[in-house]
Write a protein that holds these residues in place. Sequence first.
Motif, short mmCIF file in Angstrom:
data_model
loop_
_atom_site.label_atom_id
_atom_site.label_comp_id
_atom_site.label_asym_id
_atom_site.label_seq_id
_atom_site.Cartn_x
_atom_site.Cartn_y
_atom_site.Cartn_z
N LEU A 260 0.82 -1.21 0.00
CA LEU A 260 0.00 0.00 0.00
C LEU A 260 0.85 1.26 0.00
CD1 LEU A 260 -2.92 -0.91 2.45
CD2 LEU A 260 -2.81 -1.12 -0.03
N ILE A 261 2.01 1.21 0.67
CA ILE A 261 2.92 2.36 0.65
C ILE A 261 3.34 2.68 -0.78
CG2 ILE A 261 5.28 3.08 1.25
CD1 ILE A 261 4.90 1.92 3.97
N VAL A 262 3.58 1.63 -1.57
CA VAL A 262 4.03 1.82 -2.95
C VAL A 262 2.88 2.22 -3.85
CG1 VAL A 262 5.05 0.65 -4.94
CG2 VAL A 262 5.94 0.20 -2.65
N THR A 263 1.71 1.61 -3.66
CA THR A 263 0.62 1.77 -4.63
C THR A 263 -0.36 2.90 -4.31
OG1 THR A 263 -0.69 0.10 -3.45
CG2 THR A 263 0.71 -0.66 -5.27
N CYS A 264 -0.66 3.13 -3.03
CA CYS A 264 -1.69 4.14 -2.73
C CYS A 264 -1.40 4.87 -1.42
CB CYS A 264 -3.08 3.50 -2.67
SG CYS A 264 -3.22 2.20 -1.42
N PRO A 265 -0.30 5.61 -1.35
CA PRO A 265 0.07 6.26 -0.09
C PRO A 265 -0.89 7.34 0.37
CG PRO A 265 1.46 7.04 -1.87
CD PRO A 265 0.67 5.89 -2.43
N THR A 266 -1.69 7.91 -0.54
CA THR A 266 -2.60 9.00 -0.16
C THR A 266 -4.07 8.58 -0.12
OG1 THR A 266 -2.80 9.76 -2.46
CG2 THR A 266 -1.02 10.71 -1.14
N ASN A 267 -4.35 7.35 -0.46
CA ASN A 267 -5.74 6.88 -0.45
C ASN A 267 -6.25 6.79 0.99
OD1 ASN A 267 -7.78 4.44 -0.29
ND2 ASN A 267 -7.84 5.20 -2.39
N PRO A 268 -7.49 7.24 1.26
CA PRO A 268 -8.02 7.20 2.64
C PRO A 268 -8.02 5.80 3.24
CG PRO A 268 -9.37 8.62 1.28
CD PRO A 268 -8.40 7.96 0.35
N PHE A 273 -5.36 1.91 7.01
CA PHE A 273 -4.61 0.67 7.20
C PHE A 273 -3.26 0.96 7.85
CE2 PHE A 273 -2.16 -3.07 5.92
CZ PHE A 273 -3.08 -4.09 6.13
N PHE A 274 -2.61 2.06 7.46
CA PHE A 274 -1.31 2.41 8.04
C PHE A 274 -1.41 2.63 9.55
CE2 PHE A 274 -0.31 4.56 3.73
CZ PHE A 274 0.03 3.33 3.19
N SER A 275 -2.56 3.08 10.02
CA SER A 275 -2.71 3.41 11.43
C SER A 275 -2.69 2.18 12.33
CB SER A 275 -4.01 4.19 11.66
OG SER A 275 -5.15 3.38 11.39
N TYR A 276 -2.78 0.99 11.72
CA TYR A 276 -2.76 -0.25 12.51
C TYR A 276 -1.38 -0.92 12.49
CZ TYR A 276 -7.81 0.02 12.97
OH TYR A 276 -9.08 0.42 13.30
N PHE A 277 -0.37 -0.14 12.22
CA PHE A 277 0.99 -0.68 12.10
C PHE A 277 1.43 -1.39 13.38
CE2 PHE A 277 5.65 -0.33 11.90
CZ PHE A 277 5.87 -0.91 10.67
N ASN A 278 1.07 -0.85 14.54
CA ASN A 278 1.45 -1.49 15.82
C ASN A 278 0.88 -2.90 15.92
OD1 ASN A 278 3.05 0.53 16.81
ND2 ASN A 278 1.47 1.45 18.09
N LEU A 279 -0.34 -3.08 15.40
CA LEU A 279 -0.94 -4.41 15.41
C LEU A 279 -0.14 -5.37 14.54
CD1 LEU A 279 -3.24 -6.34 16.16
CD2 LEU A 279 -4.54 -5.43 14.22
N PHE A 280 0.34 -4.89 13.40
CA PHE A 280 1.15 -5.75 12.53
C PHE A 280 2.45 -6.15 13.22
CE2 PHE A 280 -0.71 -2.78 9.07
CZ PHE A 280 -1.97 -3.33 9.27
N LEU A 281 3.01 -5.22 14.01
CA LEU A 281 4.23 -5.54 14.75
C LEU A 281 3.96 -6.61 15.82
CD1 LEU A 281 5.81 -2.00 15.24
CD2 LEU A 281 6.51 -3.79 13.66
N ILE A 282 2.81 -6.52 16.46
CA ILE A 282 2.44 -7.53 17.46
C ILE A 282 2.33 -8.90 16.80
CG2 ILE A 282 0.54 -8.35 18.92
CD1 ILE A 282 2.20 -6.31 20.31
#
Length: 314
Positions: A260-268, A273-282
């Motif tokens: 998503l960072i590569v394809t749609c960095p500005t899409n709502p 999805f980016f805001s759940y990065f901490n969950l991905f780390l867990i």
Amino acid sequence: MSALPPLHLLREPWNTSDGNQSNVTAGTSSAWCQGLSIPNELFLTLGLVSLVENLLVVAAILKNRNLHSPMYYFICCLAVSDMLVSVSNLAKTLFMLLMEHGVLVIHASIVRHMDNVIDMLICSSVVSSLSFLGVIAVDRYITIFYALRYHSIMTLQRAVVTMATIWLASTVSSTVFITYYRNNAILLCLIGFFLFMLILMLVLYIHMFALARHHLRSISSQQKQPIVYRSSSLKGAVTLTILLGVFFICWAPFFFHLILIVTCPTNPFCTCFFSYFNLFLILIICNSVVDPLIYAFRSQELRRTLREVVLCSW
């Protein structure tokens, strides 16, 4: 002060302008886009559990001579890869907790360098984990279909060279990744490597299970010993298939994050999805917690040795 998670470089896209970023932020203010607040204590606890578990796996494999084979050496390296995640997570969380409570004061430049080192450890971990999962799949494939030639094909020398090559490649690739992380081509290479290894392992395992079942049926009425040997090898393939499935479940959200960072960095939607990065780390840390449990559950020999290690019966 909120703790910065490992891989802070990838937490949010860098290829957005200030205007676009503000518009995206304004358009994604709904509750479900606010992400999850995960306490540092959870990162610390999972990191400690993972570190202890994987240390026990490494100690058990080194202790038991019956486990001194290429496959278990590869599993040992896989456990070390998991420990890289644990150690980096523990170091980062401890520093953040000490800084939050005013016990430790670190200059911002030192924090950035520390972040880079931790990011390198995690990047090296994912590359080495994928590589060793692939090598283990190849090892199981040779065990099942080239059983009589296995020891001549998978010699200890070749296993050592393979392990050294993977660790060297993981270190170099993680260094390149941290240096050029803003280049989309680097992310695409990492994503491509992930997809390539998954496809390779899926093809190998499908072939293994299909032909192994055919071989088991064809010789079941003639030779009993090969049946036992192939059944044991097939059990090993099942174990590694479970490992692969767990790895995919735990790491797939992170790689989807990269896509998503590569394809749609500005899409709502992507920003939410980016805001759940901490969950991905867990989930990534949970992978390093679950792997040792799979080793112990599937291998009676390793389970017995782990019990001896825990009881300190050296």
